[in-house]
Scaffold this motif. Structure first.
Motif, PDB file in Angstrom:
ATOM      1  N   ARG A 105       0.843  -1.210   0.000  1.00 21.84           N
ATOM      2  CA  ARG A 105       0.000   0.000   0.000  1.00 21.84           C
ATOM      3  C   ARG A 105       0.874   1.254   0.000  1.00 21.84           C
ATOM      4  O   ARG A 105       1.765   1.396   0.816  1.00 21.84           O
ATOM      5  CB  ARG A 105      -0.902   0.046   1.238  1.00 21.84           C
ATOM      6  N   ARG A 106       0.649   2.092  -0.955  1.00 20.15           N
ATOM      7  CA  ARG A 106       1.323   3.386  -1.020  1.00 20.15           C
ATOM      8  C   ARG A 106       0.297   4.406  -1.465  1.00 20.15           C
ATOM      9  O   ARG A 106      -0.719   4.066  -2.073  1.00 20.15           O
ATOM     10  CB  ARG A 106       2.475   3.395  -2.041  1.00 20.15           C
ATOM     11  N   THR A 107       0.558   5.671  -1.166  1.00 15.20           N
ATOM     12  CA  THR A 107      -0.298   6.742  -1.679  1.00 15.20           C
ATOM     13  C   THR A 107       0.174   7.095  -3.083  1.00 15.20           C
ATOM     14  O   THR A 107       1.352   7.402  -3.279  1.00 15.20           O
ATOM     15  CB  THR A 107      -0.207   7.972  -0.757  1.00 15.20           C
ATOM     16  N   ARG A 151      -0.267   9.461  -6.563  1.00 16.90           N
ATOM     17  CA  ARG A 151      -0.773  10.766  -6.995  1.00 16.90           C
ATOM     18  C   ARG A 151      -0.676  10.923  -8.502  1.00 16.90           C
ATOM     19  O   ARG A 151      -0.690  12.023  -9.032  1.00 16.90           O
ATOM     20  CB  ARG A 151      -0.020  11.886  -6.271  1.00 16.90           C
ATOM     21  N   TYR A 162      -4.532  14.018  -9.037  1.00 16.97           N
ATOM     22  CA  TYR A 162      -5.697  13.133  -8.895  1.00 16.97           C
ATOM     23  C   TYR A 162      -6.663  13.219 -10.081  1.00 16.97           C
ATOM     24  O   TYR A 162      -7.676  12.532 -10.103  1.00 16.97           O
ATOM     25  CB  TYR A 162      -6.440  13.445  -7.587  1.00 16.97           C
ATOM     26  N   THR A 214      -6.784  11.974   0.939  1.00 18.20           N
ATOM     27  CA  THR A 214      -6.342  13.358   1.114  1.00 18.20           C
ATOM     28  C   THR A 214      -7.299  14.126   2.016  1.00 18.20           C
ATOM     29  O   THR A 214      -8.512  13.939   1.956  1.00 18.20           O
ATOM     30  CB  THR A 214      -6.188  14.089  -0.237  1.00 18.20           C
ATOM     31  N   ALA A 215      -6.700  14.971   2.856  1.00 17.75           N
ATOM     32  CA  ALA A 215      -7.500  15.832   3.728  1.00 17.75           C
ATOM     33  C   ALA A 215      -7.561  17.251   3.183  1.00 17.75           C
ATOM     34  O   ALA A 215      -8.189  18.113   3.790  1.00 17.75           O
ATOM     35  CB  ALA A 215      -6.903  15.842   5.133  1.00 17.75           C
TER      36      ALA A 215
HETATM   37  C1  LIG Z   1      -5.192  12.057   7.252  1.00 14.90           C
HETATM   38  C2  LIG Z   1      -4.323  12.091   6.021  1.00 14.90           C
HETATM   39  C3  LIG Z   1      -4.331  13.210   5.212  1.00 14.90           C
HETATM   40  C4  LIG Z   1      -3.571  13.239   4.045  1.00 14.90           C
HETATM   41  N1  LIG Z   1      -3.646  14.337   3.247  1.00 14.90           N
HETATM   42  C5  LIG Z   1      -2.938  14.365   2.105  1.00 14.90           C
HETATM   43  C6  LIG Z   1      -3.005  15.497   1.267  1.00 14.90           C
HETATM   44  O1  LIG Z   1      -3.656  16.476   1.573  1.00 14.90           O
HETATM   45  N2  LIG Z   1      -2.323  15.468   0.104  1.00 14.90           N
HETATM   46  C7  LIG Z   1      -1.574  14.389  -0.263  1.00 14.90           C
HETATM   47  O2  LIG Z   1      -0.994  14.409  -1.340  1.00 14.90           O
HETATM   48  N3  LIG Z   1      -1.465  13.302   0.532  1.00 14.90           N
HETATM   49  C8  LIG Z   1      -2.130  13.263   1.699  1.00 14.90           C
HETATM   50  N4  LIG Z   1      -2.043  12.174   2.514  1.00 14.90           N
HETATM   51  C9  LIG Z   1      -1.169  11.054   2.141  1.00 14.90           C
HETATM   52  C10 LIG Z   1       0.173  11.167   2.853  1.00 14.90           C
HETATM   53  O3  LIG Z   1       0.925  12.216   2.288  1.00 14.90           O
HETATM   54  C11 LIG Z   1       0.932   9.833   2.734  1.00 14.90           C
HETATM   55  O4  LIG Z   1       0.215   8.873   3.480  1.00 14.90           O
HETATM   56  C12 LIG Z   1       2.351   9.935   3.275  1.00 14.90           C
HETATM   57  O5  LIG Z   1       3.158  10.694   2.419  1.00 14.90           O
HETATM   58  C13 LIG Z   1       3.005   8.563   3.474  1.00 14.90           C
HETATM   59  O6  LIG Z   1       3.065   7.853   2.250  1.00 14.90           O
HETATM   60  P1  LIG Z   1       2.358   6.446   2.054  1.00 14.90           P
HETATM   61  O7  LIG Z   1       0.876   6.644   2.230  1.00 14.90           O
HETATM   62  O8  LIG Z   1       2.709   6.023   0.654  1.00 14.90           O
HETATM   63  O9  LIG Z   1       2.884   5.512   3.094  1.00 14.90           O
HETATM   64  C14 LIG Z   1      -2.768  12.129   3.685  1.00 14.90           C
HETATM   65  C15 LIG Z   1      -2.753  11.010   4.520  1.00 14.90           C
HETATM   66  C16 LIG Z   1      -3.514  10.987   5.671  1.00 14.90           C
HETATM   67  C17 LIG Z   1      -3.493   9.766   6.554  1.00 14.90           C
END
Ligand SMILES: Cc1cc2nc3c(=O)[nH]c(=O)nc-3n(C[C@H](O)[C@H](O)[C@H](O)COP(=O)(O)O)c2cc1C
Length: 397
Positions: A168-170, A172, A267, A321-322
């Motif tokens: 799992r990774r975020t 974009r 996104y 994203t928040a």
């Molecule tokens: C509550 C929350 C809010 C977040 N808001 C944003 C955001 O506004 N923009 C964004 O690009 N990523 C956002 N993220 C993703 C984080 O940037 C990301 O989880 C972090 O860089 C760690 O990377 P990973 O998810 O790949 O482990 C958010 C994550 C969480 C849990």
């Protein structure tokens, strides 16, 4: 008409939800949208007292008995701190009163906190820039005692769960093309769908894959279908009982994802964007404490994590994203922001082939995989032989 006459004729009012605190020696009056306020001097309080409704500035000058140029300076200061609004300007704080809403039974502090965190201007550079005045806080706490017990490495027998947690990774950025309708059904059904109804004294309670305080499950999923096979693009509500999407009549898709997620162009190619909105009344009916609002926030995290893990298991690219344009989202979906606020956004799309690269045009940061990370990657689950003996650290804290 002269500029001076314009100024005198304009109408101003106190911004909604202005509040006062006692700090050190004096009182401070401020807007929930600002980190700082102004001293609550008798003059400031007198002016704010007069501004419960739209008021002509020249009339205000007579009421508070101030020469217009002096009043102008006072009003400029109040406006700069978000304490007053000028008629015709964009109103930045919801002016609805919390009476007759679920917020009423909670502490006013909960509503102020909610307002303080809405519609944040994420595009502003200083809102997300690290604080250059202080050193970066350490990423880990130092040892809090003298002894460590080395733990056995994680040993998760289920290889697919291991891989899902590890991968799992975020994301974009997303590959073009639609995701299958089956993937959408899996994402929504497992994350938000009702797995069982518990028949309690108060009536049926939904049970889902995530826990929920008092089984209220206040979070509803509003789905912006962008690229899904066999589903027309548009705005939908997911019905967690019958596991179905209801198309929102008379609601049109926004022109771009950035109108919901400002300053996040990555996104735009997502296949699906899901807004989590809380039906606050469901929570407030049972819980009359500001902590109930904290519970709603915590539950967003539970659901979002499940969504991201399910997407990963499906071979999709998830995000959360928040950074939301709350008011725009609520307007587009026809939600009442005080009763059904947009809380959080998750989504998914197709994976861009190749190595994970969170941001388009920027290389991924170098990753140093830890022992724990390697344990998730191991094909063979290591057997635990019980905790290793305690080791005394050479030097204490
Ligand atoms: C509550 C929350 C809010 C977040 N808001 C944003 C955001 O506004 N923009 C964004 O690009 N990523 C956002 N993220 C993703 C984080 O940037 C990301 O989880 C972090 O860089 C760690 O990377 P990973 O998810 O790949 O482990 C958010 C994550 C969480 C849990």
């Amino acid at each position: 008409m002269s500029a001076a006459a314009d100024k005198a004729r304009r109408r101003v009012r106190r911004a909604p939800h202005v509040f006062c605190t006692w700090q050190g020696e004096g009182r401070l009056v401020q807007s929930p949208r600002r980190a700082s306020g102004v001293p609550a001097s008798p003059l400031v309080m007198d002016v704010l007292d007069q501004l419960g409704a739209w008021t002509d500035v020249d009339r205000l000058a007579r009421t508070v008995d101030l020469p217009p140029p002096v009043l102008d300076i006072v009003l400029e200061g109040l406006s700069a701190h978000g304490l007053i609004e000028t008629e015709g300007d964009r109103v930045t704080v919801d002016d609805g009163r919390p009476e007759a809403t679920p917020w009423h039974g909670w502490s006013p502090a909960a509503y102020l906190f909610h307002l303080a965190t809405r519609d944040v201007t994420f595009a502003r550079r200083d809102s997300a820039e690290p604080d250059s005045r202080t050193p970066r806080p350490p990423a880990e706490l130092p040892p809090l005692g003298t002894f460590d017990i080395a733990l056995p490495p994680p040993g998760l027998a289920d290889a697919s769960l291991r891989a899902t947690l590890r991968d799992r990774r975020t994301h974009r950025r997303f590959a073009p093309g639609p995701i299958p309708i089956e993937a959408l059904g899996t994402l929504l059904g497992i994350t938000f769908g009702v797995q069982a109804w518990a028949h309690a004294g108060e009536g049926p309670l939904a049970l889902k894959t995530s826990p929920s305080g008092g089984a209220r499950h206040s979070l509803e999923a509003y789905v912006w279908v962008r690229r899904v096979d066999q589903v027309a693009p548009g705005l939908y509500h997911y019905r967690p009982g019958p596991h179905a999407l209801t198309r929102l009549d008379d609601r049109t898709e926004p022109g771009s994802v950035t109108s919901w997620l400002p300053a996040q162009p990555g996104y735009e190619d997502a296949a699906v964007v899901v807004v989590l909105s809380s039906e606050l009344a469901r929570v407030a009916w049972r819980y009359r404490s500001a902590r109930a609002y904290r519970v709603v926030l915590i539950e967003c995290g539970h659901l979002a994590q499940t969504f991201c893990l399910v997407a990963t298991a499906l071979g999709l690219a998830p995000f959360c994203t928040a950074a939301l344009a709350d008011t725009v989202i609520e307007g587009d979906l026809g939600l009442d922001g005080r009763m059904q606020p947009a809380m959080y956004v998750v989504g998914a799309g197709r994976v861009v082939p190749g190595a994970w690269q969170p941001h388009a045009g920027q290389p991924a940061p170098p990753l140093e995989i830890t022992e724990l990370g390697r344990a998730l990657a191991d094909r063979v689950t290591r057997r635990s032989n019980g905790p290793r003996p305690r080791r005394r650290r050479a030097s204490g804290r």
